[in-house]
Design a protein around this motif. Sequence first.
Motif, PDB file in Angstrom:
ATOM      1  N   THR A 167      -3.350  17.004  -9.186  1.00 50.15           N
ATOM      2  CA  THR A 167      -2.612  18.335  -8.706  1.00 50.15           C
ATOM      3  C   THR A 167      -2.247  18.210  -7.320  1.00 50.15           C
ATOM      4  OG1 THR A 167      -3.076  20.632  -9.077  1.00 50.15           O
ATOM      5  CG2 THR A 167      -5.049  19.266  -8.214  1.00 50.15           C
ATOM      6  N   TYR A 187      -4.297  15.473  -5.076  1.00 47.33           N
ATOM      7  CA  TYR A 187      -5.701  15.178  -5.434  1.00 47.33           C
ATOM      8  C   TYR A 187      -5.781  14.945  -7.088  1.00 47.33           C
ATOM      9  CZ  TYR A 187      -6.919  17.880  -1.280  1.00 47.33           C
ATOM     10  OH  TYR A 187      -6.921  18.367   0.002  1.00 47.33           O
ATOM     11  N   PRO A 219      -9.559  20.444  -7.470  1.00 44.77           N
ATOM     12  CA  PRO A 219      -9.178  19.072  -6.687  1.00 44.77           C
ATOM     13  C   PRO A 219     -10.448  18.487  -6.159  1.00 44.77           C
ATOM     14  CG  PRO A 219      -8.127  21.045  -5.829  1.00 44.77           C
ATOM     15  CD  PRO A 219      -8.904  21.610  -6.865  1.00 44.77           C
ATOM     16  N   THR A 240      -2.632  17.390 -15.641  1.00 45.40           N
ATOM     17  CA  THR A 240      -3.835  17.400 -16.094  1.00 45.40           C
ATOM     18  C   THR A 240      -3.901  17.498 -17.601  1.00 45.40           C
ATOM     19  OG1 THR A 240      -3.782  19.794 -15.885  1.00 45.40           O
ATOM     20  CG2 THR A 240      -4.495  18.279 -14.219  1.00 45.40           C
ATOM     21  N   CYS A 252      -8.065  15.702 -10.014  1.00 46.89           N
ATOM     22  CA  CYS A 252      -9.072  16.953 -10.234  1.00 46.89           C
ATOM     23  C   CYS A 252      -9.740  16.792 -11.545  1.00 46.89           C
ATOM     24  CB  CYS A 252      -7.861  18.286 -10.239  1.00 46.89           C
ATOM     25  SG  CYS A 252      -6.852  18.392 -11.845  1.00 46.89           S
TER      26      CYS A 252
END
Length: 268
Positions: A11, A42, A49, A4, A44
């Motif tokens: 994530t 996911y 998420p 991220t 995010c």
Amino acid sequence: MPTTINGIGTTYFGKKNVESYSSACESCGQVTTLSDYETGYYICILFIPVIPLGRRMILGQCAMCTRHRVMPLKEWETIKEESLSQGIDQLSSNVDDSNKALELLGTYTAFKQYDEAKQLALATGKSHPGNYDVQLALGGWFEEMSMAQEADECFQRCLNIDFDCPSSKRIRCITHLEQQQLTEGEAIALELFAQDPVSQIGPMLMLVTAFESHGQDAQAYKTYQRIVAGVPEIKEDKEFCKPIRKLEKKLGVTESIVPKRGFFGLFG
Ligand SMILES: [Zn+2]
């Protein structure tokens, strides 16, 4: 691996069917806790998420460096189903084939189907009471599963079949050491080590532990000296050298049998 930036990226979220075990990490090499588990992958936003990208199977996630292998859960389940049904088919077309039984046992174990694995191991042990290699393999497997009584039964069958082969000597050596019969255990450990130093380091290291737990540090150190003399290349193994230096310090030995540590001891 999920990443991220400013809270936006990918994530893993959630953990299911976690299996943890102690082993060496494929990435950093440290012996630590590794975990296999199912998780969701996911996209995010602000670390939350929001968009599911499907289920993933995480394999061998290292507690130290967090690296791991990953594959889509569906693919993992397909591989598992195929491997298991192939193993079962092969064994059912030749139920007396002990190799097929041991292969299937390995597959069950790899996919953590422990109930089926235990049933198969017990049945295979009963069907091949006179087969040394089968009993030896099953003894090792039961030991790994912490089923000490079943393991001992298999090893005892090995001794009944052939009392004097190297594997039986190893079984007897370990049994003596477990029962605190150090003199008897040492005699066999030394005999095995003299015949094949590289593959018989295990009983020697057990002997070191047994001596140390009885406060016989000088005997423990003598055993280390024998190991180093028999397998000199083991001195390159950092983890092997550490307890030796500690023991040398305790015994006041000034000339070490293993190389000095790196700069200021930082790399030892
Ligand atoms: Zn690691």
